[in-house]
Every structure is written in structure tokens, then in C-alpha cells.
Design a protein around this motif. Structure first.
Motif, mmCIF file in Angstrom:
data_model
loop_
_atom_site.group_PDB
_atom_site.id
_atom_site.type_symbol
_atom_site.label_atom_id
_atom_site.label_comp_id
_atom_site.label_asym_id
_atom_site.label_seq_id
_atom_site.Cartn_x
_atom_site.Cartn_y
_atom_site.Cartn_z
ATOM 1 N N ASP A 91 -8.212 6.053 -8.308
ATOM 2 C CA ASP A 91 -9.534 5.696 -8.827
ATOM 3 C C ASP A 91 -10.141 4.479 -8.135
ATOM 4 O O ASP A 91 -11.351 4.389 -7.983
ATOM 5 N N ASP A 92 -9.295 3.521 -7.741
ATOM 6 C CA ASP A 92 -9.800 2.270 -7.200
ATOM 7 C C ASP A 92 -8.962 1.855 -5.987
ATOM 8 O O ASP A 92 -7.854 1.325 -6.139
ATOM 9 N N PHE A 93 -9.479 2.112 -4.800
ATOM 10 C CA PHE A 93 -8.793 1.800 -3.546
ATOM 11 C C PHE A 93 -8.379 0.333 -3.499
ATOM 12 O O PHE A 93 -7.229 0.006 -3.201
ATOM 13 N N ASP A 94 -9.333 -0.572 -3.766
ATOM 14 C CA ASP A 94 -9.062 -2.004 -3.642
ATOM 15 C C ASP A 94 -7.998 -2.464 -4.632
ATOM 16 O O ASP A 94 -7.144 -3.285 -4.293
ATOM 17 N N ALA A 95 -8.036 -1.946 -5.866
ATOM 18 C CA ALA A 95 -7.029 -2.331 -6.867
ATOM 19 C C ALA A 95 -5.646 -1.851 -6.442
ATOM 20 O O ALA A 95 -4.665 -2.597 -6.566
ATOM 21 N N LEU A 96 -5.546 -0.632 -5.938
ATOM 22 C CA LEU A 96 -4.235 -0.136 -5.527
ATOM 23 C C LEU A 96 -3.725 -0.915 -4.309
ATOM 24 O O LEU A 96 -2.539 -1.233 -4.232
ATOM 25 N N GLU A 97 -4.608 -1.247 -3.388
ATOM 26 C CA GLU A 97 -4.187 -2.070 -2.252
ATOM 27 C C GLU A 97 -3.593 -3.388 -2.751
ATOM 28 O O GLU A 97 -2.538 -3.833 -2.278
ATOM 29 N N LEU A 98 -4.236 -4.012 -3.736
ATOM 30 C CA LEU A 98 -3.745 -5.270 -4.287
ATOM 31 C C LEU A 98 -2.391 -5.073 -4.977
ATOM 32 O O LEU A 98 -1.476 -5.884 -4.798
ATOM 33 N N ILE A 99 -2.232 -3.990 -5.719
ATOM 34 C CA ILE A 99 -0.955 -3.704 -6.379
ATOM 35 C C ILE A 99 0.160 -3.563 -5.345
ATOM 36 O O ILE A 99 1.242 -4.130 -5.497
ATOM 37 N N LEU A 100 -0.102 -2.801 -4.294
ATOM 38 C CA LEU A 100 0.910 -2.616 -3.247
ATOM 39 C C LEU A 100 1.313 -3.951 -2.633
ATOM 40 O O LEU A 100 2.495 -4.213 -2.381
ATOM 41 N N ARG A 101 0.335 -4.819 -2.397
ATOM 42 C CA ARG A 101 0.628 -6.143 -1.839
ATOM 43 C C ARG A 101 1.445 -6.986 -2.827
ATOM 44 O O ARG A 101 2.373 -7.685 -2.426
ATOM 45 N N LYS A 102 1.089 -6.898 -4.103
ATOM 46 C CA LYS A 102 1.772 -7.703 -5.128
ATOM 47 C C LYS A 102 3.239 -7.313 -5.278
ATOM 48 O O LYS A 102 4.064 -8.139 -5.667
ATOM 49 N N ILE A 103 3.588 -6.062 -4.992
ATOM 50 C CA ILE A 103 4.992 -5.651 -5.126
ATOM 51 C C ILE A 103 5.778 -5.822 -3.817
ATOM 52 O O ILE A 103 6.906 -5.364 -3.712
ATOM 53 N N GLY A 104 5.142 -6.463 -2.843
ATOM 54 C CA GLY A 104 5.870 -6.803 -1.626
ATOM 55 C C GLY A 104 5.607 -5.917 -0.430
ATOM 56 O O GLY A 104 6.187 -6.123 0.634
ATOM 57 N N LEU A 105 4.734 -4.942 -0.566
ATOM 58 C CA LEU A 105 4.363 -4.125 0.590
ATOM 59 C C LEU A 105 3.197 -4.801 1.306
ATOM 60 O O LEU A 105 2.407 -5.507 0.684
ATOM 61 N N GLU A 106 3.108 -4.572 2.594
ATOM 62 C CA GLU A 106 1.994 -5.142 3.340
ATOM 63 C C GLU A 106 1.456 -4.109 4.318
ATOM 64 O O GLU A 106 2.177 -3.206 4.742
ATOM 65 N N PRO A 107 0.169 -4.228 4.643
ATOM 66 C CA PRO A 107 -0.390 -3.283 5.617
ATOM 67 C C PRO A 107 0.354 -3.407 6.942
ATOM 68 O O PRO A 107 0.529 -4.507 7.467
ATOM 69 N N SER A 108 0.813 -2.283 7.450
ATOM 70 C CA SER A 108 1.530 -2.288 8.720
ATOM 71 C C SER A 108 0.706 -1.662 9.842
ATOM 72 O O SER A 108 0.989 -1.879 11.013
ATOM 73 N N PHE A 109 -0.311 -0.892 9.472
ATOM 74 C CA PHE A 109 -1.167 -0.265 10.474
ATOM 75 C C PHE A 109 -2.449 0.191 9.797
ATOM 76 O O PHE A 109 -2.421 0.654 8.649
ATOM 77 N N HIS A 110 -3.555 0.056 10.490
ATOM 78 C CA HIS A 110 -4.864 0.453 9.956
ATOM 79 C C HIS A 110 -5.629 1.180 11.052
ATOM 80 O O HIS A 110 -5.622 0.749 12.203
ATOM 81 N N TYR A 111 -6.246 2.309 10.687
ATOM 82 C CA TYR A 111 -7.088 3.008 11.651
ATOM 83 C C TYR A 111 -8.193 3.753 10.915
ATOM 84 O O TYR A 111 -8.099 4.036 9.727
ATOM 85 N N GLU A 112 -9.267 4.048 11.651
ATOM 86 C CA GLU A 112 -10.421 4.749 11.091
ATOM 87 C C GLU A 112 -10.821 5.884 12.008
ATOM 88 O O GLU A 112 -10.588 5.836 13.219
ATOM 89 N N LYS A 113 -11.438 6.884 11.418
ATOM 90 C CA LYS A 113 -11.994 7.998 12.189
ATOM 91 C C LYS A 113 -13.090 8.649 11.364
ATOM 92 O O LYS A 113 -13.187 8.439 10.158
ATOM 93 N N GLN A 114 -13.908 9.432 12.021
ATOM 94 C CA GLN A 114 -14.883 10.276 11.330
ATOM 95 C C GLN A 114 -14.202 11.610 11.080
ATOM 96 O O GLN A 114 -13.580 12.160 11.994
ATOM 97 N N ARG A 115 -14.322 12.132 9.856
ATOM 98 C CA ARG A 115 -13.655 13.393 9.526
ATOM 99 C C ARG A 115 -14.601 14.314 8.778
ATOM 100 O O ARG A 115 -15.349 13.892 7.908
#
Length: 180
Positions: A91-115
Motif C-alpha cells: 500500500d505504501d512504498f515509502d513506509a515499507l522502504e522505511l520498515i526494511l531499513r529499520k530491521i537492518g536491510l539496506e538498499p543494495s541496488f537501484h534501477y529504473e526503466k520505462q515498462r
């Protein structure tokens, strides 16, 4: 829901995209989502333990939709990309990103494309999906479904299995020095 993802990518020229869309429609594919920006973030522990095991945890946004996906290790196959995939809507991309960070996960790779997304119903309630992806290093068609459906659709669109790419976008982006 857990299932097995079976897919291939085919590198195509941008000048082929209109023909591919027309041919896909002629085969019965229906547009399921218009061309939109897709953002992908892979998460891992600081020690990289998920990547070392061939696992991936991806948070993706596509327009107003967001999905969290677990991907298991890739299964050895000479022609197709096969791996376990479990995904759920978010439901909420930003909230889930914050949850993942809070439990010790961190972004390891980011990419974008048109789909752009298309789907073709098949017998037995199965479906073949076809995506047209525009990346900074070229265009790709991704076909996902059953083994025989993938081969059949690829052949009908004019591609033999020697054109199949089974590497994931993380590897392709990294190979081109892109993504962060």
C-alpha cells in the motif's frame, strides 16, 4: 503467493517497438498497463548475505502500484530464466522502504526503466505476460509464462531461442555501469 517465475528477455531495437505491439495484439495480447516509469530497489543485509545466496528482495513501484518480491536462486536451465518468486502488493512504498531499513536491510541496488505490460490468457487459467522495457542501454521484450508458451510466443513474434537472455536486470545494469 509462491510460484516459479519462468521468463526470458529479448533485446530489440527501439524502431521495432510499434511492430512488436501490433504483432502482440494480433496474437491476442491485451494491454494491462500503459508505459510508465518503474523504480526498483533491491535490499540486502550490510554483509550481502542475500546476494551471496542468489536471493533477492525487491521493492518496486510502477505508477501508483507497489510490490515487494522475494526471488529464490536461479535454477540451472540452458534456455530459460527460472527461479522461485513470491510477491505481494504494497500500500505504501515509502513506509515499507522505511520498515526494511529499520530491521537492518539496506538498499543494495537501484534501477529504473520505462515498462509497458500486456497479457495473454492461455488454457488452464494460465497467462503469458509480455513487457516492453526501455532502459538506458536499450529496449527489451520480456516474456513470462510456461516453458512452451514462452517458446511459442517468441517464435510467433519472430525470435528463436538463440536470442533469449536469461540474465536479470541488476546484472545488465551493472554490466553497463548503471544503477546504484
Amino acid at each position: 503467493m509462491s510460484n516459479q517465475e519462468i521468463e526470458v528477455k529479448i533485446s530489440v531495437e527501439e524502431t521495432e517497438l510499434d511492430r512488436i505491439r501490433a504483432d502482440a495484439h494480433a496474437l491476442g495480447f491485451k494491454s494491462t498497463a500503459p508505459r510508465r516509469l518503474e523504480r526498483n530497489m533491491l535490499f540486502d543485509f550490510p554483509d550481502g548475505r542475500l546476494a551471496r545466496k542468489g536471493l533477492a528482495l525487491r521493492l518496486r513501484s510502477y505508477g501508483d502500484d507497489a510490490v515487494l518480491t522475494y526471488k529464490g536462486p536461479q535454477v540451472e536451465d540452458p534456455e530459460l530464466k527460472i527461479r522461485e518468486e513470491i510477491e505481494t502488493g504494497v500500500d505504501d512504498f515509502d513506509a515499507l522502504e522505511l520498515i526494511l531499513r529499520k530491521i537492518g536491510l539496506e538498499p543494495s541496488f537501484h534501477y529504473e526503466k520505462q515498462r509497458e505490460k500486456f497479457a495473454l490468457p492461455r488454457t488452464g487459467g494460465n497467462e503469458v505476460s509480455l513487457c516492453i522495457d526501455e532502459t538506458p542501454f536499450g529496449c527489451f521484450v520480456e516474456i513470462e509464462g510456461g516453458r512452451e508458451d514462452i517458446r511459442d510466443i517468441a517464435q510467433r513474434l519472430g525470435w528463436s531461442s538463440d536470442r533469449f537472455i536469461t540474465r536479470n536486470y541488476v546484472d545488465l545494469y551493472a554490466e553497463h555501469g548503471l544503477g546504484t
